[in-house]
Design an enzyme around this catalytic site. Structure first.
Site, short mmCIF file in Angstrom:
data_model
loop_
_atom_site.label_atom_id
_atom_site.label_comp_id
_atom_site.label_asym_id
_atom_site.label_seq_id
_atom_site.Cartn_x
_atom_site.Cartn_y
_atom_site.Cartn_z
N ASP A 143 24.64 27.45 -0.78
CA ASP A 143 23.93 27.68 0.59
C ASP A 143 23.93 29.62 0.18
OD1 ASP A 143 25.38 25.89 1.36
OD2 ASP A 143 26.55 26.99 3.06
N HIS A 219 26.26 23.49 -7.04
CA HIS A 219 26.23 22.98 -7.53
C HIS A 219 25.32 22.30 -8.58
CE1 HIS A 219 29.37 20.84 -4.09
NE2 HIS A 219 28.81 22.15 -3.17
N SER A 330 27.29 36.46 -3.96
CA SER A 330 26.48 37.01 -5.42
C SER A 330 25.04 36.08 -5.52
CB SER A 330 27.02 36.74 -6.72
OG SER A 330 26.36 36.92 -7.90
#
Length: 361
Positions: A143, A219, A330
């Site tokens: 995200d 991911h 981050s």
């Protein structure tokens, strides 16, 4: 049986040390810059274009004087302190309200389930909360917010519009051919040309900023094989888009973990960039990785190869497979080669979720 208590003279108690002055000055200046960045963001929301104003060397040095690595380690320890059951809901609810967290997507919605802040930050999602796009070859690994994307030109990569950093400084020296599955370009070529292994291909990049309220796991963005890890210890400055607009080569200053390998079109890399309060970057299949160590040499890096006598292929990753996690928001940077007809399906500044398409052929 009385105990003796020793008191220091008032002059000694209130004596200012150079370190304290430096920390206070650096912290105050960092707070001032945060306010300036907030004003710039408000102008951008109104559609007013803001000219790029880069920090000078002394401003960067002053910002670096703030002990962000120490503060991040302290924050990490604080996050692991188990909260009393009665305190969990008020603390997490405040965080949810401040950063706009959507708990309906969480695998466990009950706030009392999370024993500490660290568990809450690293919460898992419901299985169907992030469907993985099967029609496009590259998906978003997390995200976040798209800061920049496009072709890499002249060995420079944009961290935000108008502010660049060196590709070679960011990735480090070229990895030896023994650790890669494909042939290396002639050594006389530029660093960018050496990464492009197939004729007719171009080098592309995409920068994704994870805000504190975003899902903190990342991911695999495609089907690829990870053959090498390079860890750069460094600063832990904020990677907020406002700071990225202000400090040139911000991502090269900060601690980062570079994973490199190959996919069906050649070279592929994913870099997890650390930031303030993100001293912990975890790669699930790499147990030897330890980030935000108390001691490190400036400008140093350490390499680790996943190719061995027992494993000559490296670590295969499937698109959408769990890869790692941050302790707080981050940045992730993708740099990869692909044919010239590769197209991004993005707009700078847009919000994106893990599993959504980044681009395809």
């Amino acid at each position: 049986d009385r105990k003796k208590f020793h008191t220091a003279p008032v002059g000694h108690v209130f004596r200012l040390r150079p370190f304290h002055v430096l920390v206070a000055t650096g912290g105050g200046y960092a707070g001032y810059r945060k306010y300036e960045h907030y004003k710039l963001e408000e102008l951008e929301k109104r559609g007013i274009e803001v000219p790029v104003k880069l920090a000078s060397e002394w401003e960067v040095a002053l910002y670096k004087s703030v002990p962000t690595r120490l503060l991040s380690r302290a924050w990490g320890r604080l996050n692991q302190v188990e909260l009393p059951t009665w305190l969990r809901k008020p603390v997490y609810s405040l965080y949810i309200w401040t950063f706009g967290v959507n708990m309906k997507e969480a695998a466990v919605e009950d706030l009392h389930h999370y024993r500490n802040l660290s568990e809450f930050f690293r919460r898992k999602l419901k299985p169907q909360a992030r469907p993985v796009c099967g029609m496009h070859s590259v998906i978003s690994p997390s995200d976040g917010k798209i800061l920049n994307f496009g072709q890499v030109k002249n060995c420079e990569v944009e961290q935000v519009k108008g502010v660049t950093y060196s590709l070679e400084s960011f990735l480090g020296p070229r990895i030896s051919t023994e650790e890669m599955h494909f042939s290396q370009a002639p050594p006389g070529n530029s660093f960018q040309q050496q990464l492009v292994t197939k004729e007719g291909n171009e080098l592309y990049h995409c920068v994704i900023y994870l805000a504190p309220g975003d899902y903190h796991c990342f991911h695999s963005p495609t089907d690829w094989t990870v053959s090498h890890r390079r860890h750069f210890p460094g600063s832990l400055m904020s990677v907020n888009p406002g700071v990225a607009r202000w400090i040139k080569e911000l991502f090269c200053h900060n601690e980062r973990v570079v994973l490199t390998g190959d996919w069906k079109h050649g070279f592929f890399s994913l870099t997890a960039v650390g930031a303030t309060n993100v001293g912990s970057i975890r790669i699930y299949f790499d147990q030897d990785l330890h980030t935000n160590s108390p001691s490190y040499s400036k400008g140093s890096y350490n390499d680790f190869s996943f190719i061995s006598n027992n494993n000559k292929e490296g670590i295969p990753m499937r698109k959408g497979e769990h890869l790692g996690e941050f302790n707080l928001g981050s940045t992730i940077v993708l740099i990869f080669e692909a044919p010239k007809d590769f197209q991004f399906n993005l707009k700078a500044g847009q919000k994106i979720r893990f599993g959504e398409a980044l681009g395809s052929l």
